[in-house]
Design an enzyme around this catalytic site. Structure first.
Site, PDB file in Angstrom:
ATOM      1  N   ARG A  21       0.828  -1.211   0.000  1.00 29.64           N
ATOM      2  CA  ARG A  21       0.000   0.000   0.000  1.00 29.64           C
ATOM      3  C   ARG A  21       0.863   1.262   0.000  1.00 29.64           C
ATOM      4  O   ARG A  21       0.574   2.223  -0.711  1.00 29.64           O
ATOM      5  CB  ARG A  21      -0.956   0.008   1.187  1.00 29.64           C
ATOM      6  CG  ARG A  21      -2.035  -1.067   1.076  1.00 29.64           C
ATOM      7  CD  ARG A  21      -2.912  -1.105   2.304  1.00 29.64           C
ATOM      8  NE  ARG A  21      -2.072  -1.396   3.464  1.00 29.64           N
ATOM      9  CZ  ARG A  21      -2.362  -1.073   4.711  1.00 29.64           C
ATOM     10  NH1 ARG A  21      -3.497  -0.437   4.981  1.00 29.64           N
ATOM     11  NH2 ARG A  21      -1.567  -1.366   5.700  1.00 29.64           N
ATOM     12  N   ASN A  39      -6.250  -2.725   1.899  1.00 29.05           N
ATOM     13  CA  ASN A  39      -6.193  -4.177   1.991  1.00 29.05           C
ATOM     14  C   ASN A  39      -7.601  -4.738   1.922  1.00 29.05           C
ATOM     15  O   ASN A  39      -8.550  -4.112   2.394  1.00 29.05           O
ATOM     16  CB  ASN A  39      -5.553  -4.617   3.306  1.00 29.05           C
ATOM     17  CG  ASN A  39      -4.049  -4.479   3.311  1.00 29.05           C
ATOM     18  OD1 ASN A  39      -3.414  -4.420   2.261  1.00 29.05           O
ATOM     19  ND2 ASN A  39      -3.465  -4.427   4.491  1.00 29.05           N
TER      20      ASN A  39
END
Length: 91
Positions: A21, A39
Site C-alpha cells: 500500500r 487491503n
C-alpha cells in the site's frame, strides 16, 4: 489538458505485509494520480485511481511490479466513475 478517467484495480498475490500500500501510494504521488488503496479481507489489495489514461497506464505498471518482497500474481483492471480526490491515500 487531457481528460481524467478512473480505474479500479484488484491486486492478488503476496501483497499484504510487504509494504504494498505504501509502494502504491508513493507511485501514485510521483505520477500525480489521486485516489486510494486498501487491503481486502481475502488477502488482496484494491486501488482506485484518477488521472489521465497515460498516468493510469504507468501506475498500473507500478502495481504489476510491486515492492521488493511482494509477489504480484494478477492485476484486474476495471473502468470506474471519476470521483474527486485531492490526493492518494491509504484507507
Amino acid at each position: 489538458m487531457e481528460k481524467r478517467t478512473a480505474r479500479l484495480y484488484a491486486i492478488s498475490g503476496r501483497v499484504q505485509g510487504v509494504g504494498y500500500r505504501y509502494f502504491a501510494q508513493n507511485a501514485a504521488r510521483q505520477l500525480k494520480v489521486s485516489g486510494w488503496v486498501r487491503n481486502l479481507a481475502e488477502g488482496g489489495v484494491e486501488a482506485y485511481a484518477v488521472g489521465t489514461p497515460a498516468q493510469l497506464d504507468e501506475f498500473e505498471g507500478w502495481l504489476r511490479k510491486g515492492p521488493r518482497f511482494a509477489d504480484v500474481r494478477s492485476v484486474v483492471v476495471n473502468e470506474a466513475a471519476v470521483a474527486d480526490a485531492a490526493e492518494f491515500y491509504i484507507r
